[in-house]
Design a protein around this motif. Structure first.
Motif, mmCIF file in Angstrom:
data_model
loop_
_atom_site.group_PDB
_atom_site.id
_atom_site.type_symbol
_atom_site.label_atom_id
_atom_site.label_comp_id
_atom_site.label_asym_id
_atom_site.label_seq_id
_atom_site.Cartn_x
_atom_site.Cartn_y
_atom_site.Cartn_z
ATOM 1 N N SER A 14 0.822 -1.211 0.000
ATOM 2 C CA SER A 14 0.000 0.000 0.000
ATOM 3 C C SER A 14 0.854 1.258 0.000
ATOM 4 O O SER A 14 0.391 2.331 -0.421
ATOM 5 C CB SER A 14 -0.928 -0.005 1.212
ATOM 6 O OG SER A 14 -0.170 -0.047 2.423
ATOM 7 N N GLU A 15 2.121 1.131 0.474
ATOM 8 C CA GLU A 15 3.007 2.306 0.512
ATOM 9 C C GLU A 15 3.288 2.886 -0.858
ATOM 10 O O GLU A 15 3.816 3.996 -0.977
ATOM 11 C CB GLU A 15 4.333 1.924 1.180
ATOM 12 C CG GLU A 15 4.245 1.724 2.685
ATOM 13 C CD GLU A 15 3.715 0.357 3.055
ATOM 14 O OE1 GLU A 15 3.577 0.086 4.256
ATOM 15 O OE2 GLU A 15 3.438 -0.443 2.126
ATOM 16 N N ILE A 16 2.908 2.182 -1.919
ATOM 17 C CA ILE A 16 3.127 2.726 -3.250
ATOM 18 C C ILE A 16 2.367 4.040 -3.424
ATOM 19 O O ILE A 16 2.738 4.893 -4.230
ATOM 20 C CB ILE A 16 2.709 1.709 -4.336
ATOM 21 C CG1 ILE A 16 3.301 2.113 -5.689
ATOM 22 C CG2 ILE A 16 1.197 1.549 -4.417
ATOM 23 C CD1 ILE A 16 3.169 1.071 -6.775
ATOM 24 N N GLY A 34 -3.127 -11.253 -5.506
ATOM 25 C CA GLY A 34 -4.069 -10.491 -4.696
ATOM 26 C C GLY A 34 -4.734 -9.375 -5.475
ATOM 27 O O GLY A 34 -5.034 -9.485 -6.661
ATOM 28 N N ALA A 35 -4.943 -8.266 -4.787
ATOM 29 C CA ALA A 35 -5.628 -7.110 -5.378
ATOM 30 C C ALA A 35 -4.668 -5.943 -5.499
ATOM 31 O O ALA A 35 -3.662 -5.853 -4.778
ATOM 32 C CB ALA A 35 -6.816 -6.717 -4.509
ATOM 33 N N LEU A 36 -4.996 -5.033 -6.402
ATOM 34 C CA LEU A 36 -4.264 -3.770 -6.446
ATOM 35 C C LEU A 36 -4.640 -2.967 -5.207
ATOM 36 O O LEU A 36 -5.819 -2.916 -4.826
ATOM 37 C CB LEU A 36 -4.624 -2.979 -7.696
ATOM 38 C CG LEU A 36 -4.321 -3.620 -9.052
ATOM 39 C CD1 LEU A 36 -4.765 -2.697 -10.178
ATOM 40 C CD2 LEU A 36 -2.847 -3.936 -9.179
ATOM 41 N N PRO A 37 -3.695 -2.332 -4.546
ATOM 42 C CA PRO A 37 -4.044 -1.540 -3.353
ATOM 43 C C PRO A 37 -4.894 -0.336 -3.732
ATOM 44 O O PRO A 37 -4.692 0.276 -4.791
ATOM 45 C CB PRO A 37 -2.679 -1.122 -2.802
ATOM 46 C CG PRO A 37 -1.757 -1.173 -3.969
ATOM 47 C CD PRO A 37 -2.254 -2.295 -4.839
ATOM 48 N N THR A 38 -5.838 -0.005 -2.886
ATOM 49 C CA THR A 38 -6.705 1.155 -3.168
ATOM 50 C C THR A 38 -5.902 2.446 -3.230
ATOM 51 O O THR A 38 -6.333 3.423 -3.846
ATOM 52 C CB THR A 38 -7.789 1.276 -2.098
ATOM 53 O OG1 THR A 38 -7.170 1.370 -0.807
ATOM 54 C CG2 THR A 38 -8.699 0.062 -2.114
ATOM 55 N N GLU A 39 -4.703 2.426 -2.617
ATOM 56 C CA GLU A 39 -3.832 3.614 -2.649
ATOM 57 C C GLU A 39 -3.361 3.944 -4.060
ATOM 58 O O GLU A 39 -2.787 5.010 -4.290
ATOM 59 C CB GLU A 39 -2.633 3.394 -1.731
ATOM 60 C CG GLU A 39 -2.954 3.446 -0.247
ATOM 61 C CD GLU A 39 -3.564 2.166 0.281
ATOM 62 O OE1 GLU A 39 -3.922 2.124 1.469
ATOM 63 O OE2 GLU A 39 -3.676 1.187 -0.515
ATOM 64 N N PHE A 40 -3.607 3.029 -5.007
ATOM 65 C CA PHE A 40 -3.307 3.340 -6.410
ATOM 66 C C PHE A 40 -3.972 4.648 -6.817
ATOM 67 O O PHE A 40 -3.448 5.394 -7.640
ATOM 68 C CB PHE A 40 -3.825 2.197 -7.298
ATOM 69 C CG PHE A 40 -2.730 1.405 -7.956
ATOM 70 C CD1 PHE A 40 -1.615 1.014 -7.243
ATOM 71 C CD2 PHE A 40 -2.815 1.045 -9.290
ATOM 72 C CE1 PHE A 40 -0.608 0.278 -7.832
ATOM 73 C CE2 PHE A 40 -1.822 0.309 -9.898
ATOM 74 C CZ PHE A 40 -0.706 -0.070 -9.166
ATOM 75 N N GLY A 41 -5.137 4.888 -6.273
ATOM 76 C CA GLY A 41 -5.881 6.080 -6.652
ATOM 77 C C GLY A 41 -5.189 7.379 -6.312
ATOM 78 O O GLY A 41 -5.576 8.449 -6.802
#
Length: 785
Positions: A14-16, A34-41
């Motif tokens: 998520s730190e991305i 898994g899933a892409l982290p919501t922090e991608f947004g």
């Protein structure tokens, strides 16, 4: 940020989301889950994302819709379920959207009709239903490119009665071109260099969407570059130089955002290269004909040097100043002076310009503080050695030989205390070698008549070029008193064997295996230091010269696979140091001298024609098996007669069976670019005759078996492009014949054994130098990937 094909596993942290200035993210061809982290947004500066060919198994996050600057998104060949988020319709700058080969369900959201900049939309091989929205069908860019791809068996495609695009149906599983059949979904590499290819590049190249490396240089391909090249969004390396390509560069090159290496020099292309106006951020190396093509700097003269601050153009190629670490342009016949702009490449660790035609003086290179290897020998440079070279304190190898350098050796070279190899012979230099260099030097070569050297490792060159000091063979200059190893196997060299080989009286190894030499074997009796003579696999004819019997230091003699005739000369009986003798697949007759038997451990002859009483005799009886065989990959191999096993690019799957160790006659085992998995069996250690081992570009895992240390005949060892891990076994230090060692693109840890660095035969070691799989290497021949 380019982390493609790095064997990454686990989930994206998520730190991305903290990397808010990130514009490009290339993560394709890993094993992320898994899933892409919501922090991608939060990554609102992003323009390019490629996450294809991973194992993502959760629905595509709706937060992707916040990346409103996104122009390129490839998310194919994953396992994402659920509906396609309608939020993708907010990404109005998108020009390419690839989401084929997932598990998306539901209908195609009407919101995608807002993506009016789209030229490529690929949604096939999913579980979608319903119609393609009419607004999507009317997007002009999709109409022009014809690349709206869905599964028309389940999805109602665009109507034929409108100006819309019909889906052509699922792509074929294979395509035939360049005289071979290729998988459109599994082919990652095409190695077609120098294959005598003719004709045009077919548009079907665009169907091989899994392609990452495409090398087809030095052929006779003609016509234009097809626009379908834009579909190859995972391409990272393209070499098409040395063909007859015409026309201009298609703008679709701008879609190749993963591309890092492009060479199209020596063609007939014209126009402007589009990479400067397009967003090819990963492209670090470009080689073009700047005389005909307007290159990135806007200047059409490929001979000029232009530095932009971020890149520098040298010899017609563009180099990134912050990423170029290796400039290897030896034997390229480059002329002119050495440009001072080389000094702009401040990250260089290796600069090798050996044996060109450079003139003038050596420029100031003091800015290259990371340099560990500097090779300028064999040019026409003059003047003095710049004292500023003494500031390059990381140098381990310095090669300034075979030039008209003058003056005394600068005292400042004494500061190069990391130096282990120094060649200054065949020059006009005078003075003394700084004694402070002696402790570290293991290979010093100077003109002892002119230069004073007190180091115990000094080697002298005492004859001038005019008196036979060097000899030119196959376009390369060799010192007659310093050349100890001439290894030119598999180089496709033609013509006769020149008698001048006999001038290289210091040779201990002469290997010309598997070329196209014709004529007879010349007199080699002057090569009295020779321990290895390999001429097999050529087109030589005639008799074995009796003078070979004078080479009494020979331990290996290989004259197989040729049309040699006559009887075996009795004089070979004097080669009492011989342990390996291959004379099979020839027209030779007679008897093998019995005096050879006590020392021979590896003897191969045509038993039907040659009489052999040695217990070590092995026979070659073409068309039959010896009675012992092993079946591998569906084929039966004779365990005592199979000397070469080359199964490259065969799409072989599964593990490498332990039975490979039964082929004890193998000298070459090449299995690169297949789909092998699992560990490398320790039974490979039984192949003690092996000189070439190559399993590059597979999916092997685990560690390198320590048994490789038993393969003391190895000259080439290639492990790159796998998922191998652990430390590099110290046993490889015993491979004293090893010349090439490739370890890059794996998951190794630790360091290269320092004892391996002392191997005088070693010329190249490649390792990963970027965390998390960086490998430390103190050898002067190391280079990083």
């Amino acid at each position: 940020m380019d982390l493609a094909s790095n064997s990454l596993q686990g989930q994206i942290p998520s730190e991305i989301g903290l990397m808010t200035s990130l514009q490009r993210l290339l993560l394709y061809s890993n094993d992320l889950t898994g899933a892409l982290p919501t922090e991608f947004g939060l990554l609102t500066s992003m323009t390019h994302i490629s996450i294809s060919s991973n194992s993502f198994s959760r629905p595509l996050i709706t937060e992707i819709g916040r990346m409103t600057g996104l122009v390129f998104f490839t998310n194919s060949r994953n396992a994402m379920p659920g509906p396609i988020p309608s939020e993708l319709g907010l990404l109005t700058k998108l020009t390419a959207l690839y989401m084929y080969s997932n598990q998306f369900t539901g209908t195609i959201p009407a919101e995608l009709s807002a993506l009016t900049a789209l030229s490529f939309l690929e949604l096939q091989d999913n579980q979608l239903t319903g119609p393609v929205p009419a607004g999507v069908c009317s997007i002009s860019g999709l109409q022009a490119s014809g690349r709206l791809d869905v599964d028309c068996a389940e999805v109602t495609c665009c109507s034929d009665t409108t100006d819309s695009v019909d889906d052509p149906g699922p792509p074929p599983s294979t395509v035939t071109m360049f005289n071979r059949t290729w998988s459109t979904s599994n082919t990652t590499h095409m190695f077609l260099t120098n294959q005598n290819l003719t004709g045009t590049i077919p548009s079907e190249i665009g169907l091989v969407t899994s392609l990452e490396v495409w090398h087809a240089g030095e052929n006779a391909l003609s016509g234009t570059l097809p626009t379908e090249i834009g579909f190859l969004t995972e391409l990272r390396s393209v070499i098409l130089s040395g063909n007859l390509l015409t026309g201009t560069f298609p703008s679709e090159i701008g879609l190749l955002t993963a591309l890092s290496f492009l060479s199209v020099r020596n063609n007939l292309l014209t126009g402007t290269f589009p990479a400067c106006s397009l967003e090819l951020g990963a492209l670090g190396y470009i080689s073009l004909d700047c005389g005909a093509v307007v290159c990135c700097d806007g200047n059409g003269n490929g001979n000029e040097v232009i530095s932009s601050g971020d890149s520098v153009t040298l010899f017609g190629a563009v180099y990134d100043v912050s990423t170029t670490r290796d400039l290897d342009l030896g034997n390229e016949e480059i002329t002119g002076s050495l440009p001072a702009e080389i000094g702009d490449l401040t990250e260089l660790t290796r600069l090798d310009l050996y044996n060109n035609q450079f003139t003038g003086t050596i420029p100031d290179l003091s800015a290259l503080q990371e340099l560990t290897y500097l090779g300028l020998g064999g040019n026409m440079l003059t003047g003095m050695i710049p004292s500023t070279i003494g500031t390059l304190t990381k140098l381990t190898g310095l090669f300034l030989h075979l030039m008209m350098l003058t003056g005394s050796i600068p005292e400042e070279l004494g500061d190069l205390t990391s130096l282990s190899r120094l060649w200054l012979y065949d020059t006009e230099l005078t003075g003394s070698l700084p004694s402070s260099l002696c402790p570290g030097l293991t290979d010093v070569r100077v003109d002892c008549g002119e230069v004073s050297c007190t180091c115990s490792s000094c080697g002298c060159s005492t004859t001038g070029a005019s008196s036979g000091e060097s000899v030119t063979l196959f376009g390369t200059v060799y010192g007659v008193s310093t050349t100890r190893d001439l290894d030119l196997g598999n180089e496709e060299i033609t013509g006769t064997l020149p008698a001048e080989i006999g001038d290289l009286t210091a040779l201990t190894r002469l290997d010309l295996y598997n070329n196209q030499f014709t004529g007879t074997i010349p007199d080699l009796s002057a090569l009295q230091e020779l321990t290895y003579l390999g001429l097999g696999g050529n087109m030589l004819t005639g008799m074995i010269p009796s003078t070979i019997g004078t080479l009494t230091k020979l331990t290996g003699l290989f004259l197989h696979l040729m049309m040699l005739t006559g009887s075996i000369p009795e004089e070979l009986g004097d080669l009492t140091s011989l342990s390996r003798l291959w004379l099979y697949d020839t027209e030779l007759t007679g008897s093998l001298p019995s005096s050879l038997c006590p020392g021979l451990t590896d003897l191969r002859v045509d038993c039907g024609e040659v009489s052999c009483t040695c217990s070590s005799c092995g026979c070659s009886t073409t068309g039959t098996l010896s009675g012992q065989s092993v079946t591998l990959f569906g084929t039966e191999y004779d365990v005592s007669a199979t000397s070469r096993l080359s199964l490259n690019n065969q799409e072989i799957t599964g593990t490498l069976p332990a039975e490979i160790g039964e082929l004890t006659a193998l000298t070459l085992l090449a299995l690169y670019t297949n789909d092998f998995v699992g560990t490398i069996p320790s039974e490979v250690g039984l192949l003690t005759r092996l000189s070439h081992f190559n399993v590059e570009e597979n999916d092997f895992s685990g560690s390198i078996p320590s048994e490789f240390g038993l393969l003391t005949e190895l000259t080439y060892l290639g492990f790159n492009g796998n998922q191998l891990s652990g430390s590099i076994p110290g046993e490889v230090s015993s491979l004293t014949n090893l010349r090439s060692f490739f370890l890059d693109d794996n998951e190794f840890s630790g360091s290269v054994p320092s004892a391996l660095c002392a191997n005088p035969s070693l010329s190249v070691i490649r390792v990963d130098c970027v965390d998390p799989f960086a490998v430390a290497c103190s050898c002067s021949d190391c280079s990083c990937d």
